[in-house]
Design an enzyme around this catalytic site. Structure first.
Site, mmCIF file in Angstrom:
data_model
loop_
_atom_site.group_PDB
_atom_site.id
_atom_site.type_symbol
_atom_site.label_atom_id
_atom_site.label_comp_id
_atom_site.label_asym_id
_atom_site.label_seq_id
_atom_site.Cartn_x
_atom_site.Cartn_y
_atom_site.Cartn_z
ATOM 1 N N GLU A 62 44.707 38.583 34.328
ATOM 2 C CA GLU A 62 43.731 39.662 34.142
ATOM 3 C C GLU A 62 43.517 40.508 35.393
ATOM 4 O OE1 GLU A 62 43.321 36.547 33.094
ATOM 5 O OE2 GLU A 62 42.718 36.569 30.986
ATOM 6 N N PHE A 105 31.865 27.459 25.061
ATOM 7 C CA PHE A 105 33.247 27.455 25.540
ATOM 8 C C PHE A 105 33.650 28.873 25.970
ATOM 9 C CE2 PHE A 105 37.851 27.945 24.572
ATOM 10 C CZ PHE A 105 38.311 27.168 25.624
ATOM 11 N N GLN A 106 34.242 28.977 27.128
ATOM 12 C CA GLN A 106 34.659 30.257 27.724
ATOM 13 C C GLN A 106 33.501 31.244 27.826
ATOM 14 O OE1 GLN A 106 38.391 31.611 25.909
ATOM 15 N NE2 GLN A 106 39.494 30.386 27.418
ATOM 16 N N LYS A 140 31.295 38.359 20.341
ATOM 17 C CA LYS A 140 32.259 38.359 19.243
ATOM 18 C C LYS A 140 31.636 38.784 17.911
ATOM 19 C CE LYS A 140 36.173 35.673 17.532
ATOM 20 N NZ LYS A 140 36.861 34.385 17.544
ATOM 21 N N MET A 173 50.008 40.890 59.333
ATOM 22 C CA MET A 173 48.814 41.426 59.981
ATOM 23 C C MET A 173 47.948 40.287 60.523
ATOM 24 S SD MET A 173 47.706 44.321 60.865
ATOM 25 C CE MET A 173 47.970 45.776 59.845
#
Lengths: 167, 587
Positions: B53, B115-116, B165, B483
């Site tokens: 993502e 969940f999630q 949802k 760097m």
């Protein structure tokens, strides 16, 4: 270094979930001070709440705070009452003092002088309600300390400009 | 007119269509299944399936920056949303318009540790310009249109819409975008006329002026860039650009002094330090640009034009702060300039240019020419020579290679250069290049990378393969986090703690494993051939350029130093070491 100034800022916001978190998150995330903060709905028809925040910082930081607040999407207006001139600031406190005898009588006497009201009383306690400037509240609370000060609850400052000007 | 009713997920796709969205970068999951079902049933909005993502957001950033449109991201709840956080923060820091749709558990489960589930609006509040949690399907279309409006107007930025949802399944009325003004969000774009006149007056009377432009000019649009060029040329004054502003002024023009800042050009930084009037437009006085603040352009009057009032007087106190859109402000300044026809101090300007030419003659990008090892600067010089006449877009990761790319790749026009400036996100370049290539299928898109950064989002080679995106990954491989190593050398006595990467993959084989072409150069004599082959291959190519391991990026303003205390190279020593005690604590 410029001197630290104390400013009272009034903010008109949409009364929606998370708006207070946005304001508080801004202050904590950018390291600004909050000396006190109050919030409540003030306009049901337009769904607006008013936040009064007392903050301190250098003049450059105060300007930053106002600009950062103005950037938040649900914020309608940001007003620096300290900058704008004459305004009224009030704070309300509930002060519980526990004691008997001479101390109890003295606390009542002082409450009278300070125009605090008794809103609850038992044989060994008072709850005083007091409204006034932060300094006045501080003074009264300090006096209560040796007289059995047990608990304090304060609202933080609310403020409004003097005169006929609307927000 | 009857109001159309439909399910939330369909409404979402319809709203995206009405907002002119043609591509969404995303990754599916349980909470967003209804949206994916709606995507499946239509052909208007194309979905690009990324492999992580974070990459979806960077791809959308690349898409947005190379087109000027809003980039759109679609991720699921919980880990989908938290993985997107780095990308969102990157977009916030660099003012990139993004709308990120995140799935959420159904409203009745919010707060139950489902969940999630993650508190997405809570987590993303400080890393977005604004965010929404939609709890009523009747608000959905308004919120989507508002999100696009907030993302692209004012100072652009990322906006998250969290979508439970059940809202995606619920039926509600769809309302198309309207022109109704937002009730509280009103960015100020028109500059104050009196301030503009004050600014023009200051500019006209300058003896040692400099224009200091930033990404705000590019964000304002191509017209703003054209106006900026017109104004700079009309005055004959020197011009420098920030990392984010590269391309706003043509790099080939003689009035351009190059990028300024920590690894900017010697002449640009010295001109900033010595100037008497600074015209900052769409730039934000970032710490990489200013160096030590109490020594920043100490004898100058400063004009600062920015669309974000909170950028004004934030780091540096300016004399003429102007809130407004860069393009509108430039238009107003040009108008005043043309009507007043001010007489500029030509002898003073000639003297100023003579001084600047002296700084220029130090040739600050000079490096050791050698056949023994591929110098990273040499590789980029050759890459630039081979790509300058092509339709080229450059993205970068973060580190030495990024600064060398900013120095050696020249940009004649805006939107050709995508880099993570504010946040400095390693792993930005590959997914960003992916987004650029989606927007510009026929163009040459090159991610200039380091071998450490590229590994941070290497999984996106799989996305490139899936969509046959011929992105070129040009790795300057020095086997160090360059760097980090450079700073350890300069400040920590050369103790290279954890900056050496052991067990690097064989990038050629890695490319092949992902269905891409892998090429390698280990000798200077191979550089041109590898670049040629890379450009002629119409597939994804990964180039492993084995460069000098210990080369440092110069010139450099050491931490805590001023513009006129630049180090030109490894032999350029400062008393008491390159970095002061105060500088040590700075990043």
């Amino acid at each position: 270094m410029s001197a630290i100034e104390k400013h009272t800022i009034a903010v008109l916001v949409d009364n929606e979930p998370g708006v207070l978190a946005r304001v508080i998150g801004l202050f904590s995330g950018r390291g600004y001070n909050i000396e006190s903060l109050t919030v409540a709905e003030v306009d049901r028809a337009n769904n607006l709440s008013r936040i009064t925040v007392v903050t301190s910082g250098t003049p450059m930081i105060i300007v930053q705070i106002k600009a950062q607040l103005s950037r938040l999407v649900p914020i309608h207006t940001v007003r620096d009452l300290t900058d704008e001139g004459p305004h009224v600031e009030r704070e309300l406190a509930l002060i519980k003092v526990v004691g008997t005898g001479e101390k109890r009588i003295e606390s009542l006497r002082l409450a009278d002088i300070f125009r605090a009201r008794v809103v609850d009383s038992t044989i060994d306690s008072f709850v005083f309600e007091m409204t006034g400037s932060t300094e006045k509240l501080n003074a009264f609370i300090n006096l209560m300390e040796p007289l059995g000060l047990a608990d304090v609850s304060r609202t933080g400052v609310v403020a409004i400009s003097r005169g006929s000007a609307k927000f | 007119m009857s109001v159309e009713r439909m399910a939330g997920a369909e409404m979402l796709i319809k709203a995206l269509g009405d907002q002119g969205v043609d591509v969404v970068f995303g990754y599916p999951g349980g909470a967003v299944l209804p949206i994916y079902d709606a995507i499946f049933k239509q052909n208007q909005v194309r979905h690009i399936l990324v492999r992580h993502e974070q990459a979806a957001v960077h791809a959308a950033e690349g898409y947005a920056r190379s087109t000027g449109k809003v980039g759109v991201v679609l991720v699921t709840s919980g880990p989908g949303a938290t993985n997107a956080v780095t990308g969102l923060t990157d977009a916030l820091m660099d003012s990139i318009p993004i709308v990120c749709l995140t799935g959420q558990v159904p409203t009745h489960l919010i707060g139950n540790d489902a969940f999630q589930e993650a508190d997405t609006t809570g987590i993303t509040r400080p890393c977005t310009k604004h965010n929404y949690l939609v709890k009523d399907v009747n608000d959905l279309s308004r919120v989507i249109h508002e999100a696009f409006y907030v993302a692209r107007t004012g100072r652009p930025g990322p906006v998250v819409i969290d979508l439970p949802k059940d809202i995606l399944f619920a039926n509600g009325p769809y309302s198309p975008p309207t022109a109704i003004a937002h009730k509280s969000y009103r960015p100020q774009t028109d500059p104050d006329k009196a301030k503009i006149e004050e600014a023009v007056e200051l500019i006209a009377n300058a003896k040692k002026p400099i224009f200091y432009g930033g990404g705000g000019i590019i964000n304002s649009g191509e017209k703003a860039c054209a106006l900026f060029q017109e104004f700079v040329k009309l005055t004959g004054y020197p011009c420098t650009l920030t990392l984010m502003g590269l391309g706003a002024y043509p790099a080939g023009d003689k009035q351009f002094l190059g990028m300024l800042g920590m690894h900017g050009m010697y002449e640009a930084n010295h001109a900033m330090h010595d100037c008497d009037v600074m015209v900052a437009i769409g730039s934000r006085f970032d710490d990489r640009v200013t160096g030590r603040l109490n020594a920043f352009a100490p004898n100058s009057k400063k004009i600062h034009i920015d669309i974000d009032p909170s950028s004004l007087n934030k780091n540096v106190r300016v004399d003429v702060p102007i809130v407004g859109d860069a393009g509108k402000a430039l238009e107003a300044m040009l108008e005043v300039w043309k009507s007043k026809k001010p007489k500029i101090d030509k002898p003073a300007l000639a003297e100023w240019w003579r001084q600047i030419d002296q700084w220029r003659s130090r040739d600050c990008l000079r490096y050791e020419k050698t056949d023994k090892v591929i110098k990273p600067q040499f590789a980029l010089e050759r890459l630039y020579a081979a790509t300058r006449n092509r339709d080229t877009y450059i993205t970068t990761e973060v580190g030495q290679h990024q600064m060398w790319a900013a120095q050696f790749m020249k940009f004649e026009e805006p939107k050709r250069w995508m880099t993570s400036g504010g946040l400095g996100t390693m792993g930005y370049g590959l997914p960003a290049a992916m987004g650029v290539q989606i927007a510009h299928p026929g163009a040459t898109v090159i991610d200039i990378a380091g071998e450490a950064s590229i590994l941070m989002n290497i999984q996106e080679l799989s996305t490139l393969a899936q969509y046959r995106l011929p992105v070129k990954v040009f790795i300057l491989n020095n086997q160090y986090m360059g760097m980090v190593r450079q700073w350890q050398e300069l400040m920590h006595g050369g103790r290279y703690a954890e900056s050496y990467t052991a067990s690097l993959p064989d990038f050629v084989k890695l490319a092949e494993a992902f269905g891409a072409v892998g090429l390698r150069a280990t000798k200077t004599s191979e550089v041109d051939d590898v670049i040629k082959e890379m450009l002629e291959t119409d597939r994804t190519v990964v180039v492993d350029m084995a460069v000098d391991q210990l080369e440092n990026c110069f010139p450099m303003i050491p931490s805590g130093a001023a513009h006129n205390e630049m180090l030109l190279g490894p032999s350029d020593k400062r008393e008491g070491g390159p970095v002061s005690e105060e500088g040590m604590v700075l990043v």
